[in-house]
Design a protein around this motif. Structure first.
Motif, mmCIF file in Angstrom:
data_model
loop_
_atom_site.group_PDB
_atom_site.id
_atom_site.type_symbol
_atom_site.label_atom_id
_atom_site.label_comp_id
_atom_site.label_asym_id
_atom_site.label_seq_id
_atom_site.Cartn_x
_atom_site.Cartn_y
_atom_site.Cartn_z
ATOM 1 N N LEU A 170 0.831 -1.212 0.000
ATOM 2 C CA LEU A 170 0.000 0.000 0.000
ATOM 3 C C LEU A 170 0.863 1.259 0.000
ATOM 4 C CD1 LEU A 170 -2.703 -1.160 2.556
ATOM 5 C CD2 LEU A 170 -3.086 -0.683 0.131
ATOM 6 N N ALA A 171 1.960 1.249 0.759
ATOM 7 C CA ALA A 171 2.843 2.425 0.819
ATOM 8 C C ALA A 171 3.530 2.681 -0.509
ATOM 9 C CB ALA A 171 3.880 2.236 1.923
ATOM 10 N N ARG A 172 3.877 1.617 -1.247
ATOM 11 C CA ARG A 172 4.517 1.780 -2.555
ATOM 12 C C ARG A 172 3.536 2.289 -3.598
ATOM 13 N NH1 ARG A 172 6.885 -3.345 -1.480
ATOM 14 N NH2 ARG A 172 5.221 -4.271 -2.702
ATOM 15 N N GLY A 173 2.240 2.145 -3.340
ATOM 16 C CA GLY A 173 1.238 2.575 -4.310
ATOM 17 C C GLY A 173 1.067 1.574 -5.437
ATOM 18 N N ASP A 174 1.281 0.295 -5.140
ATOM 19 C CA ASP A 174 1.114 -0.747 -6.163
ATOM 20 C C ASP A 174 -0.291 -0.710 -6.728
ATOM 21 O OD1 ASP A 174 3.684 -1.630 -5.793
ATOM 22 O OD2 ASP A 174 3.131 -3.249 -4.425
ATOM 23 N N VAL A 175 -0.424 -1.062 -7.997
ATOM 24 C CA VAL A 175 -1.732 -1.077 -8.655
ATOM 25 C C VAL A 175 -2.627 -2.131 -8.016
ATOM 26 C CG1 VAL A 175 -2.907 -1.471 -10.843
ATOM 27 C CG2 VAL A 175 -0.755 -0.228 -10.799
ATOM 28 N N ASP A 176 -2.069 -3.293 -7.723
ATOM 29 C CA ASP A 176 -2.818 -4.368 -7.092
ATOM 30 C C ASP A 176 -2.075 -4.798 -5.829
ATOM 31 O OD1 ASP A 176 -4.537 -6.389 -6.504
ATOM 32 O OD2 ASP A 176 -4.114 -7.607 -8.277
ATOM 33 N N PRO A 177 -2.266 -4.061 -4.722
ATOM 34 C CA PRO A 177 -1.500 -4.356 -3.516
ATOM 35 C C PRO A 177 -1.781 -5.743 -2.954
ATOM 36 C CG PRO A 177 -3.114 -2.649 -3.071
ATOM 37 C CD PRO A 177 -3.140 -2.919 -4.543
ATOM 38 N N ALA A 178 -2.999 -6.233 -3.126
ATOM 39 C CA ALA A 178 -3.335 -7.563 -2.600
ATOM 40 C C ALA A 178 -2.471 -8.630 -3.269
ATOM 41 C CB ALA A 178 -4.815 -7.854 -2.810
ATOM 42 N N ARG A 179 -2.354 -8.549 -4.579
ATOM 43 C CA ARG A 179 -1.556 -9.541 -5.308
ATOM 44 C C ARG A 179 -0.090 -9.450 -4.915
ATOM 45 N NH1 ARG A 179 1.181 -9.357 -10.128
ATOM 46 N NH2 ARG A 179 0.319 -7.333 -10.622
ATOM 47 N N HIS A 180 0.436 -8.222 -4.780
ATOM 48 C CA HIS A 180 1.842 -8.056 -4.403
ATOM 49 C C HIS A 180 2.116 -8.518 -2.966
ATOM 50 C CE1 HIS A 180 1.962 -5.294 -7.922
ATOM 51 N NE2 HIS A 180 3.068 -5.985 -8.107
ATOM 52 N N ALA A 181 1.081 -8.489 -2.122
ATOM 53 C CA ALA A 181 1.238 -8.965 -0.751
ATOM 54 C C ALA A 181 0.970 -10.462 -0.652
ATOM 55 C CB ALA A 181 0.312 -8.198 0.181
ATOM 56 N N GLY A 182 0.549 -11.078 -1.755
ATOM 57 C CA GLY A 182 0.276 -12.515 -1.758
ATOM 58 C C GLY A 182 -1.057 -12.861 -1.130
ATOM 59 N N LEU A 183 -2.021 -11.962 -1.251
ATOM 60 C CA LEU A 183 -3.334 -12.165 -0.647
ATOM 61 C C LEU A 183 -4.421 -12.076 -1.703
ATOM 62 C CD1 LEU A 183 -2.903 -9.742 2.384
ATOM 63 C CD2 LEU A 183 -2.661 -12.221 2.439
ATOM 64 N N SER A 184 -5.578 -12.637 -1.385
ATOM 65 C CA SER A 184 -6.737 -12.423 -2.251
ATOM 66 C C SER A 184 -7.276 -11.024 -1.958
ATOM 67 C CB SER A 184 -7.817 -13.466 -1.979
ATOM 68 O OG SER A 184 -8.378 -13.259 -0.699
ATOM 69 N N ARG A 185 -8.051 -10.483 -2.857
ATOM 70 C CA ARG A 185 -8.586 -9.131 -2.648
ATOM 71 C C ARG A 185 -9.491 -9.085 -1.429
ATOM 72 N NH1 ARG A 185 -10.545 -6.054 -7.831
ATOM 73 N NH2 ARG A 185 -10.550 -4.470 -6.245
ATOM 74 N N THR A 186 -10.293 -10.121 -1.233
ATOM 75 C CA THR A 186 -11.194 -10.168 -0.086
ATOM 76 C C THR A 186 -10.404 -10.155 1.219
ATOM 77 O OG1 THR A 186 -12.742 -11.445 -1.416
ATOM 78 C CG2 THR A 186 -13.087 -11.463 0.964
ATOM 79 N N THR A 187 -9.357 -10.966 1.283
ATOM 80 C CA THR A 187 -8.522 -11.014 2.483
ATOM 81 C C THR A 187 -7.826 -9.672 2.709
ATOM 82 O OG1 THR A 187 -8.161 -13.371 2.107
ATOM 83 C CG2 THR A 187 -6.656 -12.268 3.607
#
Length: 187
Positions: free
Chosen positions: A149-166
Motif C-alpha cells: 500500500l505504501a509503494r502505491g502498487d496497482v494491485d497491492p493484494a496480489r503483491h502482498a500474496g493475498l486475495s482481494r477479499t482477504t
C-alpha cells in the motif's frame, strides 16, 4: 531520413559541444553536465534531420537553429527544476531583517530545514510516538500489505500474496486496531 557522413557530423558535434559548454556557463552548472547537454542537442538535431532541405540552406545553419531552440528549452527546464527543488538559498535574507537563512539554521536542523520544511521538535516527538504506537498495533503479518500500500502498487493484494477479499478484511482490521490505539486516520 538523410544520413550523415563522419565528415558532415564532426563539425556539428563540435558545434553542439561548444553550445553545451556555453549553456553550462550561463546556467552556472558544472562542466561535466556539458556532455549530457551536447548529447541532448545532437539527439534533437537527429530527430529533426528529416525536415532539413538542402535547397533551402546549409546543414550548419539548420543545425545551429535547432541547437539554439533546444538549448533555450534545456535552459528553461533547468531553471524550472531549480525553482521547484531549491526554493531558498542560505544567503537569502529573512523577512524580519538583516539575518540570512543560513545564519538562523543550525547544522542539526539538516537539509529539510534548508528546503523550507518545518523543524518543530515537538512535532518530531509526536510523530515518533505515533510511529511507536503503530509498530505496537500492527503485526508482522500486516507488513507485506502495508508495504504494498505504501509503494502505491496497482494491485497491492496480489503483491502482498493475498486475495482481494482477504486484503480488504485486513485493511479494515488494521484501521480498527489503529483507531483503538488512538491513531486518527490521515484523511
Amino acid at each position: 531520413m538523410p544520413s550523415l557522413t563522419f565528415a558532415e557530423f564532426e563539425p556539428l558535434h563540435r558545434m553542439a559541444v561548444r553550445m553545451a559548454r556555453g549553456l553550462c556557463r550561463r546556467l552556472g552548472l558544472p562542466a561535466h553536465d556539458a556532455e549530457d547537454f551536447a548529447q541532448d542537442l545532437l539527439t534533437d538535431l537527429l530527430a529533426r534531420l528529416s525536415s532539413f532541405n538542402p535547397s533551402q540552406g546549409q546543414l550548419g545553419a539548420f543545425a545551429l537553429t535547432c541547437f539554439r531552440h533546444h538549448a533555450a528549452l534545456l535552459a528553461h527546464r533547468t531553471q524550472r527544476y531549480r525553482a521547484l527543488h531549491h526554493p531558498t538559498s542560505l544567503d537569502d535574507p529573512l523577512p524580519e531583517g538583516s539575518a540570512t537563512v543560513g545564519a538562523v539554521l543550525s547544522e542539526a536542523d539538516g537539509y529539510g530545514a534548508w528546503m523550507g520544511q518545518q523543524t518543530d521538535a515537538f512535532a518530531d516527538v509526536n510523530r515518533r510516538l505515533d510511529l511507536e504506537r503503530v509498530a505496537d498495533v500492527l503485526t508482522e503479518e500486516d507488513a507485506p500489505l502495508c508495504a504494498a500500500l505504501a509503494r502505491g502498487d496497482v494491485d497491492p493484494a496480489r503483491h502482498a500474496g493475498l486475495s482481494r477479499t482477504t486484503a480488504f478484511r485486513r485493511v479494515r482490521e488494521m484501521r480498527l486496531r489503529l483507531c483503538a490505539a488512538g491513531i486518527a486516520p490521515a484523511a
